[in-house]
Design a protein around this motif. Structure first.
Motif, PDB file in Angstrom:
ATOM      1  N   TYR A  20       0.835  -1.204   0.000  1.00 51.90           N
ATOM      2  CA  TYR A  20       0.000   0.000   0.000  1.00 51.90           C
ATOM      3  C   TYR A  20       0.870   1.255   0.000  1.00 51.90           C
ATOM      4  N   ALA A  21       1.898   1.261   0.827  1.00 52.04           N
ATOM      5  CA  ALA A  21       2.785   2.430   0.894  1.00 52.04           C
ATOM      6  C   ALA A  21       3.516   2.643  -0.433  1.00 52.04           C
ATOM      7  N   ARG A  24       1.013   3.917  -3.068  1.00 53.81           N
ATOM      8  CA  ARG A  24       0.626   5.320  -2.875  1.00 53.81           C
ATOM      9  C   ARG A  24       1.695   6.270  -3.400  1.00 53.81           C
ATOM     10  N   TYR A  36      -4.585   7.308  -8.508  1.00 55.01           N
ATOM     11  CA  TYR A  36      -4.240   7.444  -7.099  1.00 55.01           C
ATOM     12  C   TYR A  36      -4.918   6.341  -6.298  1.00 55.01           C
ATOM     13  N   VAL A  37      -4.437   6.149  -5.085  1.00 54.27           N
ATOM     14  CA  VAL A  37      -4.910   5.076  -4.218  1.00 54.27           C
ATOM     15  C   VAL A  37      -5.886   5.653  -3.203  1.00 54.27           C
ATOM     16  N   PRO A  39      -7.831   6.060   0.316  1.00 53.30           N
ATOM     17  CA  PRO A  39      -7.399   5.897   1.705  1.00 53.30           C
ATOM     18  C   PRO A  39      -7.881   4.567   2.280  1.00 53.30           C
ATOM     19  N   GLU A  61      -9.226   5.960  -9.282  1.00 59.64           N
ATOM     20  CA  GLU A  61      -8.971   5.709  -7.864  1.00 59.64           C
ATOM     21  C   GLU A  61      -8.953   4.200  -7.650  1.00 59.64           C
ATOM     22  N   ALA A  64      -7.701   0.178  -1.843  1.00 60.81           N
ATOM     23  CA  ALA A  64      -6.487   0.018  -1.038  1.00 60.81           C
ATOM     24  C   ALA A  64      -5.922  -1.402  -1.111  1.00 60.81           C
ATOM     25  N   ALA A  67      -4.320  -1.922  -4.478  1.00 61.94           N
ATOM     26  CA  ALA A  67      -3.071  -1.157  -4.511  1.00 61.94           C
ATOM     27  C   ALA A  67      -1.979  -1.847  -3.705  1.00 61.94           C
TER      28      ALA A  67
END
Length: 89
Positions: A20-21, A24, A36-37, A39, A61, A64, A67
């Motif tokens: 995830y990090a 992002r 973009y990811v 939240p 989008e 999460a 992603a």
């Protein structure tokens, strides 16, 4: 048996957190901000079965969890490339 379940849970948490990090950071950079990811605490409103949706600006989008897997696969790919290059150089 419970040790195996705990180990699987830890590995899944690492995949999701690290992936995830990375996602992002990586996805907006590679797409020039068009992808973009979402939240972690966002709902699943309008997200299709592939794990993404288009917002009002027509940007993509990504959910999460999806992603997280994208970021994990990117990390594994980089690790494999570095390992192969270090072996042959």
């Amino acid at each position: 048996m419970w040790i195996a379940l705990a180990l699987v849970s830890i590995v899944e948490a690492l995949i999701y957190a690290a992936g995830y990090a990375v996602a992002r950071l990586l996805l907006p950079l590679l797409s020039f901000g068009k992808v973009y990811v979402a939240p972690l605490n966002s709902g699943a409103d309008g997200i299709n079965w592939l794990g993404y949706r288009r917002d009002a600006r027509q940007w993509i989008e990504i959910k999460a969890i999806v992603a997280g897997w994208i970021g994990f696969i990117a990390c594994v790919a980089v690790f494999v490339i570095v390992a192969l290059l270090s072996r042959f150089l």
